[in-house]
Design a protein around this motif. Structure first.
Motif, PDB file in Angstrom:
ATOM      1  N   GLY A  41       2.806  -0.316 -12.331  1.00  0.00           N
ATOM      2  CA  GLY A  41       3.411  -1.094 -11.250  1.00  0.00           C
ATOM      3  C   GLY A  41       2.624  -0.976  -9.953  1.00  0.00           C
ATOM      4  N   ALA A  42       2.143   0.228  -9.667  1.00  0.00           N
ATOM      5  CA  ALA A  42       1.324   0.426  -8.462  1.00  0.00           C
ATOM      6  C   ALA A  42       0.055  -0.425  -8.542  1.00  0.00           C
ATOM      7  CB  ALA A  42       0.977   1.905  -8.301  1.00  0.00           C
ATOM      8  N   ALA A  43      -0.565  -0.442  -9.713  1.00  0.00           N
ATOM      9  CA  ALA A  43      -1.746  -1.288  -9.896  1.00  0.00           C
ATOM     10  C   ALA A  43      -1.378  -2.759  -9.759  1.00  0.00           C
ATOM     11  CB  ALA A  43      -2.376  -1.012 -11.258  1.00  0.00           C
ATOM     12  N   GLY A  44      -0.196  -3.139 -10.243  1.00  0.00           N
ATOM     13  CA  GLY A  44       0.252  -4.527 -10.166  1.00  0.00           C
ATOM     14  C   GLY A  44       0.522  -5.001  -8.750  1.00  0.00           C
ATOM     15  N   LEU A  45       0.850  -4.084  -7.867  1.00  0.00           N
ATOM     16  CA  LEU A  45       1.055  -4.458  -6.466  1.00  0.00           C
ATOM     17  C   LEU A  45      -0.266  -4.755  -5.757  1.00  0.00           C
ATOM     18  CD1 LEU A  45       3.728  -1.886  -5.242  1.00  0.00           C
ATOM     19  CD2 LEU A  45       4.056  -4.332  -5.555  1.00  0.00           C
ATOM     20  N   PHE A  95       2.963   5.770  -3.169  1.00  0.00           N
ATOM     21  CA  PHE A  95       4.100   6.578  -3.589  1.00  0.00           C
ATOM     22  C   PHE A  95       4.240   6.576  -5.107  1.00  0.00           C
ATOM     23  CE2 PHE A  95       8.440   7.075  -4.972  1.00  0.00           C
ATOM     24  CZ  PHE A  95       8.787   8.267  -4.360  1.00  0.00           C
ATOM     25  N   TYR A  96       4.216   5.389  -5.706  1.00  0.00           N
ATOM     26  CA  TYR A  96       4.423   5.296  -7.150  1.00  0.00           C
ATOM     27  C   TYR A  96       3.232   5.810  -7.952  1.00  0.00           C
ATOM     28  CZ  TYR A  96       8.867   2.982  -6.641  1.00  0.00           C
ATOM     29  OH  TYR A  96      10.174   2.706  -6.344  1.00  0.00           O
ATOM     30  N   LEU A  97       2.047   5.679  -7.432  1.00  0.00           N
ATOM     31  CA  LEU A  97       0.888   6.255  -8.115  1.00  0.00           C
ATOM     32  C   LEU A  97       1.022   7.778  -8.161  1.00  0.00           C
ATOM     33  CD1 LEU A  97      -1.862   5.807  -9.458  1.00  0.00           C
ATOM     34  CD2 LEU A  97      -2.887   5.979  -7.186  1.00  0.00           C
ATOM     35  N   GLY A 100       0.816  -1.209   0.000  1.00  0.00           N
ATOM     36  CA  GLY A 100       0.000   0.000   0.000  1.00  0.00           C
ATOM     37  C   GLY A 100       0.849   1.257   0.000  1.00  0.00           C
ATOM     38  N   LEU A 101       1.895   1.264   0.824  1.00  0.00           N
ATOM     39  CA  LEU A 101       2.795   2.421   0.856  1.00  0.00           C
ATOM     40  C   LEU A 101       3.498   2.612  -0.485  1.00  0.00           C
ATOM     41  CD1 LEU A 101       4.401   1.989   4.392  1.00  0.00           C
ATOM     42  CD2 LEU A 101       2.812   3.791   3.663  1.00  0.00           C
ATOM     43  N   LEU A 102       4.026   1.516  -1.024  1.00  0.00           N
ATOM     44  CA  LEU A 102       4.692   1.598  -2.326  1.00  0.00           C
ATOM     45  C   LEU A 102       3.727   2.036  -3.421  1.00  0.00           C
ATOM     46  CD1 LEU A 102       7.091  -1.464  -2.685  1.00  0.00           C
ATOM     47  CD2 LEU A 102       7.690   0.950  -2.675  1.00  0.00           C
ATOM     48  N   ALA A 103       2.538   1.465  -3.432  1.00  0.00           N
ATOM     49  CA  ALA A 103       1.565   1.797  -4.468  1.00  0.00           C
ATOM     50  C   ALA A 103       1.169   3.272  -4.400  1.00  0.00           C
ATOM     51  CB  ALA A 103       0.331   0.901  -4.344  1.00  0.00           C
TER      52      ALA A 103
END
Length: 120
Positions: A56-60, A15-17, A10-13
């Protein structure tokens, strides 16, 4: 998927979104204060990088959430590890030596990758 995965992913998604949307919609002049490297890449490459971050955010999040191809979450996390290693190289070859955030994101993506891989 366990709670640790969802917190990390969630944190990564998020940030990258956020980062990806900025790269896709903002002009080079608007990006320059936050991203000193934007003058070293063509604008279409910066836009493509933003699209990769959004996907990538969606892929997580989406594959584990839907149960469809959950291995894609591990692939997205691995992609973010590679992306950040490339970002560190870009920063170190230019004038911008600030890589602390890149190192933290690399570590976070690596732990997310490990968490997603253990769930498969």
């Amino acid at each position: 998927m366990n709670i640790a995965y969802w917190v990390l992913a969630g944190l990564l998604a998020l940030f990258y979104l956020y980062s990806g949307v900025l790269k896709v919609i903002r002009s080079r002049d608007q990006l320059r204060p936050m991203m000193a490297w934007v003058d070293r890449l063509p604008l279409p490459a910066t836009r493509a990088l933003g699209l990769v971050e959004i996907l990538g955010a969606a892929g997580l999040v989406l594959p584990p959430l839907t149960g469809i191809a959950p291995w894609l979450a591990a692939a997205a996390a691995a992609g973010f590890v590679l992306l950040q290693l490339g970002a560190i190289a870009v920063h170190l070859t230019g004038e911008d030596r600030r890589i602390a955030l890149n190192i933290a994101l690399t570590a976070l993506a690596a732990v997310t990758l490990w968490s997603a891989a253990t769930q498969l």
